[in-house]
Design a protein around this motif. Structure first.
Motif, short mmCIF file in Angstrom:
data_model
loop_
_atom_site.label_atom_id
_atom_site.label_comp_id
_atom_site.label_asym_id
_atom_site.label_seq_id
_atom_site.Cartn_x
_atom_site.Cartn_y
_atom_site.Cartn_z
N THR A 98 0.85 -1.18 0.00
CA THR A 98 0.00 0.00 0.00
C THR A 98 0.89 1.23 0.00
O THR A 98 1.80 1.33 0.81
CB THR A 98 -0.92 0.03 1.23
N LEU A 99 0.63 2.14 -0.91
CA LEU A 99 1.38 3.39 -0.98
C LEU A 99 0.47 4.54 -0.58
O LEU A 99 -0.71 4.56 -0.92
CB LEU A 99 1.92 3.60 -2.39
N HIS A 100 1.02 5.48 0.16
CA HIS A 100 0.30 6.66 0.64
C HIS A 100 0.98 7.91 0.10
O HIS A 100 1.66 8.62 0.84
CB HIS A 100 0.29 6.70 2.18
N PRO A 101 0.85 8.18 -1.20
CA PRO A 101 1.54 9.34 -1.77
C PRO A 101 1.00 10.64 -1.18
O PRO A 101 -0.17 10.74 -0.81
CB PRO A 101 1.23 9.24 -3.26
N THR A 102 1.90 11.61 -1.09
CA THR A 102 1.49 12.94 -0.62
C THR A 102 1.61 13.97 -1.73
O THR A 102 1.02 15.04 -1.63
CB THR A 102 2.33 13.38 0.59
N THR A 103 2.40 13.65 -2.78
CA THR A 103 2.53 14.55 -3.92
C THR A 103 2.53 13.72 -5.21
O THR A 103 2.77 12.51 -5.18
CB THR A 103 3.85 15.36 -3.89
N TYR A 104 2.32 14.40 -6.32
CA TYR A 104 2.31 13.72 -7.62
C TYR A 104 3.68 13.14 -7.96
O TYR A 104 3.78 12.17 -8.70
CB TYR A 104 1.85 14.69 -8.72
N ARG A 105 4.73 13.69 -7.39
CA ARG A 105 6.08 13.21 -7.67
C ARG A 105 6.27 11.74 -7.33
O ARG A 105 7.20 11.11 -7.81
CB ARG A 105 7.11 14.05 -6.92
N GLU A 106 5.40 11.18 -6.53
CA GLU A 106 5.51 9.78 -6.13
C GLU A 106 4.90 8.83 -7.16
O GLU A 106 4.91 7.61 -6.98
CB GLU A 106 4.87 9.60 -4.76
N MET A 162 -3.43 13.38 -0.01
CA MET A 162 -3.14 14.27 -1.14
C MET A 162 -4.23 15.31 -1.31
O MET A 162 -5.39 15.06 -0.99
CB MET A 162 -3.04 13.46 -2.43
N ASP A 163 -3.84 16.47 -1.85
CA ASP A 163 -4.86 17.45 -2.19
C ASP A 163 -5.62 16.96 -3.42
O ASP A 163 -5.15 16.10 -4.16
CB ASP A 163 -4.27 18.85 -2.39
N ALA A 196 -6.40 18.15 -6.43
CA ALA A 196 -5.85 18.29 -7.79
C ALA A 196 -4.76 17.25 -8.06
O ALA A 196 -4.76 16.59 -9.11
CB ALA A 196 -5.29 19.69 -7.99
N ASP A 197 -3.84 17.07 -7.11
CA ASP A 197 -2.78 16.07 -7.30
C ASP A 197 -3.35 14.66 -7.29
O ASP A 197 -2.91 13.79 -8.04
CB ASP A 197 -1.70 16.20 -6.22
N ALA A 198 -4.34 14.41 -6.45
CA ALA A 198 -4.97 13.08 -6.41
C ALA A 198 -5.61 12.76 -7.76
O ALA A 198 -5.47 11.64 -8.27
CB ALA A 198 -6.01 13.02 -5.29
N ARG A 199 -6.27 13.73 -8.34
CA ARG A 199 -6.90 13.53 -9.65
C ARG A 199 -5.85 13.23 -10.73
O ARG A 199 -6.01 12.33 -11.55
CB ARG A 199 -7.72 14.77 -10.02
N ARG A 200 -4.75 13.97 -10.71
CA ARG A 200 -3.65 13.72 -11.66
C ARG A 200 -3.08 12.31 -11.47
O ARG A 200 -2.78 11.62 -12.45
CB ARG A 200 -2.52 14.73 -11.44
N LEU A 201 -2.93 11.89 -10.23
CA LEU A 201 -2.36 10.57 -9.95
C LEU A 201 -3.29 9.46 -10.41
O LEU A 201 -2.85 8.44 -10.95
CB LEU A 201 -2.03 10.43 -8.47
N VAL A 202 -4.59 9.64 -10.24
CA VAL A 202 -5.55 8.65 -10.72
C VAL A 202 -5.50 8.59 -12.25
O VAL A 202 -5.53 7.49 -12.83
CB VAL A 202 -6.98 8.95 -10.21
N ASP A 203 -5.40 9.72 -12.91
CA ASP A 203 -5.27 9.74 -14.37
C ASP A 203 -4.00 9.00 -14.80
O ASP A 203 -4.03 8.22 -15.75
CB ASP A 203 -5.25 11.17 -14.90
N THR A 212 -12.34 2.39 -2.25
CA THR A 212 -13.14 3.34 -1.48
C THR A 212 -13.03 4.68 -2.21
O THR A 212 -12.41 4.75 -3.27
CB THR A 212 -12.64 3.50 -0.02
N ASN A 213 -13.57 5.72 -1.64
CA ASN A 213 -13.57 7.02 -2.30
C ASN A 213 -12.17 7.49 -2.70
O ASN A 213 -11.98 8.06 -3.76
CB ASN A 213 -14.24 8.06 -1.41
N ARG A 214 -11.15 7.24 -1.87
CA ARG A 214 -9.79 7.73 -2.15
C ARG A 214 -8.75 6.62 -2.11
O ARG A 214 -7.56 6.88 -1.90
CB ARG A 214 -9.43 8.84 -1.19
N VAL A 215 -9.19 5.38 -2.32
CA VAL A 215 -8.27 4.24 -2.37
C VAL A 215 -8.52 3.46 -3.66
O VAL A 215 -9.67 3.13 -3.97
CB VAL A 215 -8.44 3.30 -1.15
N PHE A 216 -7.45 3.20 -4.40
CA PHE A 216 -7.54 2.50 -5.68
C PHE A 216 -6.60 1.31 -5.69
O PHE A 216 -5.55 1.33 -5.06
CB PHE A 216 -7.18 3.45 -6.84
N LEU A 217 -7.00 0.28 -6.41
CA LEU A 217 -6.19 -0.92 -6.57
C LEU A 217 -5.78 -1.05 -8.03
O LEU A 217 -6.63 -1.07 -8.92
CB LEU A 217 -6.99 -2.16 -6.16
N LEU A 218 -4.47 -1.12 -8.26
CA LEU A 218 -3.92 -1.38 -9.59
C LEU A 218 -3.48 -2.83 -9.62
O LEU A 218 -2.67 -3.25 -8.81
CB LEU A 218 -2.70 -0.50 -9.86
#
Length: 87
Positions: free
Chosen positions: A1-9, A30-31, A33-40, A57-63
């Motif tokens: 499980t990764l808990h990124p805080t910025t898009y750089r991750e 994550m804020d 805007a960055d969360a949306r970029r990371l999901v994209d 869940t709302n803010r958890v994704f499985l790849l």
């Protein structure tokens, strides 16, 4: 499980996924805007490597890589905050 805080991750997520490891991404730190970029990014990564991306869940994704099957029981564990950790 990764808990990124910025898009750089995003690179770390991509490297694990490319190596054939299922990745749980928890975006709660994550804020918006960055969360949306990371999901994209993650959706493009999954598409490009023929894997899948699922909202747990709302803010958890499985790849999941193409060669990995995740059961409904595993998804339930992920949603509860269990399963395994990569970091």
């Amino acid at each position: 499980t990764l808990h990124p805080t910025t898009y750089r991750e995003a690179r770390t997520i991509g490297e694990h996924f490319r190596d054939g490891v299922p990745v749980i991404i928890n975006l709660t730190e994550m804020d918006e805007a960055d969360a949306r970029r990371l999901v994209d990014f993650a959706a493009g990564l999954a598409f490009g490597l023929r894997g899948t991306i699922e909202r747990v869940t709302n803010r958890v994704f499985l790849l999941s890589p193409a060669n990995v099957q995740v059961t409904a029981e595993d998804k339930a564990k992920i949603a509860e905050g269990g399963f395994f950790s990569l970091s």
